[in-house]
Design a protein around this motif. Structure first.
Motif, PDB file in Angstrom:
ATOM      1  N   LEU A   1       0.854  -1.180   0.000  1.00 60.23           N
ATOM      2  CA  LEU A   1       0.000   0.000   0.000  1.00 60.23           C
ATOM      3  C   LEU A   1       0.893   1.235   0.000  1.00 60.23           C
ATOM      4  O   LEU A   1       1.757   1.377   0.871  1.00 60.23           O
ATOM      5  CB  LEU A   1      -0.910   0.018   1.237  1.00 60.23           C
ATOM      6  N   SER A   2       0.698   2.111  -0.979  1.00 60.35           N
ATOM      7  CA  SER A   2       1.467   3.348  -1.031  1.00 60.35           C
ATOM      8  C   SER A   2       0.950   4.320   0.022  1.00 60.35           C
ATOM      9  O   SER A   2      -0.110   4.110   0.633  1.00 60.35           O
ATOM     10  CB  SER A   2       1.353   3.978  -2.419  1.00 60.35           C
TER      11      SER A   2
ATOM     12  N   LEU B   1      -9.488   1.600  -3.048  1.00 60.68           N
ATOM     13  CA  LEU B   1      -8.404   2.557  -2.812  1.00 60.68           C
ATOM     14  C   LEU B   1      -8.108   3.394  -4.062  1.00 60.68           C
ATOM     15  O   LEU B   1      -8.341   2.972  -5.179  1.00 60.68           O
ATOM     16  CB  LEU B   1      -7.140   1.795  -2.372  1.00 60.68           C
TER      17      LEU B   1
ATOM     18  N   TYR C   1      -7.649  -3.819  -3.365  1.00 62.74           N
ATOM     19  CA  TYR C   1      -7.337  -2.534  -3.991  1.00 62.74           C
ATOM     20  C   TYR C   1      -8.567  -1.839  -4.585  1.00 62.74           C
ATOM     21  O   TYR C   1      -8.477  -0.692  -5.019  1.00 62.74           O
ATOM     22  CB  TYR C   1      -6.309  -2.746  -5.101  1.00 62.74           C
TER      23      TYR C   1
ATOM     24  N   GLU D   1      -0.312   7.170  -0.574  1.00 65.75           N
ATOM     25  CA  GLU D   1      -1.581   7.702  -1.063  1.00 65.75           C
ATOM     26  C   GLU D   1      -2.716   6.717  -0.818  1.00 65.75           C
ATOM     27  O   GLU D   1      -3.811   7.100  -0.391  1.00 65.75           O
ATOM     28  CB  GLU D   1      -1.474   8.014  -2.560  1.00 65.75           C
ATOM     29  N   GLN D   2      -2.468   5.440  -1.087  1.00 63.28           N
ATOM     30  CA  GLN D   2      -3.502   4.428  -0.851  1.00 63.28           C
ATOM     31  C   GLN D   2      -3.822   4.298   0.629  1.00 63.28           C
ATOM     32  O   GLN D   2      -4.996   4.176   1.010  1.00 63.28           O
ATOM     33  CB  GLN D   2      -3.040   3.080  -1.414  1.00 63.28           C
TER      34      GLN D   2
END
Length: 436
Positions: free
Chosen positions: A234-235, A436, A433, A237-238
């Motif tokens: 998960l980044s 997100l 995902y 941003e996510q």
């Protein structure tokens, strides 16, 4: 050994000074994990500036011998007392230390996917733990330094979970690294070995209000099919978007809510089925008086949130995150004492419980290593490129880990390591995902 690995040396590193020789009593929180075996981890290091003494074996051994003076239980063996109760025999026999060479390189393991193969290559081989009723004498900690053809090093570790938790493990590894890196100038914190701080009350008393959220131990069963372990990243941003969906919940609560919901939908369970998510909580600061931060042992209790599949799969994520956060917010000294007493009352039964296989497909175990000082251990030759479990084979166990050091630009804020049914993992990934 396999052709990819050649063992150069195998020995025991004993404390550099005579340490205390006695039997170390284990608390009920330690005994809960006696049958879990060794936790395998692996670090990959790159030489960077090409230091001539990169991962000098003599230096590593000398530093470990110094660290084991204070961390003497790790130089002992798992044993039992006259009544058959597990204990650590602090006999100073030392930690297993293996040196190997390999024709593999760091690039061969870029994805760092935990697997029996990764463990087989880089973590010292140890016989599987037996049930306590037929317990053998086991090394507490084992290390393997493997020099790779690319010039890098794989440091594999196997540490038996009955001895310490992740917080304590980080204290030992960072102390070992500090002695190796800084020598006599190392500024280290001595461990606290007083496990009686987590002794059950006499007589044990469990508050009825706590019973519904205390989880003495996860249930284990044989998996119905093949299992697969995968990392999902998960980044920043996510993660930010997820926490916003969850009403500003903590990273642990938000990610756990998403994983719980995604897993149940992917498994297509009946709506009326009961489902549980279990998670360990560090109780050092929750007690009165608080345990020392340097408490060396297992200081985690397992809590559980129970619901129905229908509720978790149909409610918004923030409601599920709130369920989990509500359980965590109830942790105080009284609940911790109830959990310790509950484990003490169940001690005889726990000693015979099976601790292999998977948890039922209705359950999840969420384990957070987030923020642990385990990911950047520097022995004097730089921080690791990556650190991970070497193997994760228990279905239903999910580990939340820091992103890789090179991902500071936001590409990866959290790594989610999950082990689940091979048939469902692609659908789980899609669902993970989708929001997100």
């Amino acid at each position: 050994m396999d052709s990819e690995i050649q063992v150069v040396e195998s020995c025991f590193v004993a404390p550099s000074k005579i340490s205390r020789r006695k039997s170390l009593w284990l608390s009920p929180l330690d005994l809960l994990l006696t049958n879990r075996g060794h936790t395998p981890t692996v670090y990959f290091y790159h030489p960077g500036d090409g230091a001539a003494d990169f991962f000098d074996v003599a230096k590593l051994k000398a530093a470990m011998a110094r660290a084991l003076v204070d961390f003497y239980p790790l130089a002992g063996r798992l044993n039992t007392d006259d009544n058959g109760r597990p204990e650590i025999s602090c006999n100073g026999e030392g930690a297993l230390f293996v040196v190997a060479r390999s024709n593999l390189s760091v690039n061969d393991f870029n994805d760092m996917k935990p697997s029996p193969e990764l463990r087989r290559l880089f973590v010292p081989r140890i016989e599987p733990s037996t049930l306590v009723l037929a317990i053998q004498v086991f090394n507490v900690v084992c290390e393997q330094v493997t020099f790779l053809k690319c010039g890098g090093v794989a440091l594999g570790t196997a540490l038996h979970h009955f001895s310490i938790d992740a917080k304590s493990a980080s204290l030992f590894f960072n102390t070992w690294a500090a002695f190796c890196r800084d020598g006599d100038s190392a500024d280290v914190e001595a461990p606290c070995h007083n496990r009686a701080l987590l002794r059950a009350r006499s007589p044990p008393v469990v508050n009825p209000e706590h019973r519904s959220i205390i989880c003495p131990t996860p249930r284990f069963t044989e998996p119905s099919g093949s299992m697969t372990s995968e990392f999902f990243s998960l980044s920043k941003e996510q993660l930010g978007a997820l926490k916003k969906l969850c009403g500003g919940a903590s990273t642990f609560c938000a990610v756990s809510a998403l994983v719980w919901q995604s897993t149940l939908i992917a498994r297509r369970l009946a709506p009326e089925t009961e489902t549980r998510v279990m998670f360990p909580v560090n109780v050092r600061r929750m007690m009165k008086p608080p345990l020392p931060d340097s408490y060396f042992g297992n200081a985690v209790i397992f809590l559980v949130s129970t619901s129905t599949v229908r509720d978790i799969t149909s409610e918004p994520l923030y409601s599920t995150a709130k369920r989990i956060g509500g359980i965590i917010s109830r942790v105080d000294d009284g609940l911790v004492r109830s959990a310790v007493d509950c484990l003490a009352l169940a001690e005889k039964d726990n000693q015979t419980l099976k601790a292999t296989g998977s948890v039922p497909d209705t359950d999840l175990v969420m384990v957070s290593w987030l923020g642990m000082p385990l990911f950047d251990i520097d022995f004097g030759w730089g921080k690791p490129q990556v650190m991970s479990r070497a193997e994760s084979v228990r279905g239903g166990f999910v580990y939340l880990m820091n992103g890789k050091p090179e991902d500071d630009d936001g590409r990866c804020a959290v790594r989610v390591l999950t082990c689940m049914e091979t048939a469902n993992i692609k659908e789980f990934e899609r669902l993970l995902y989708a929001q997100l």
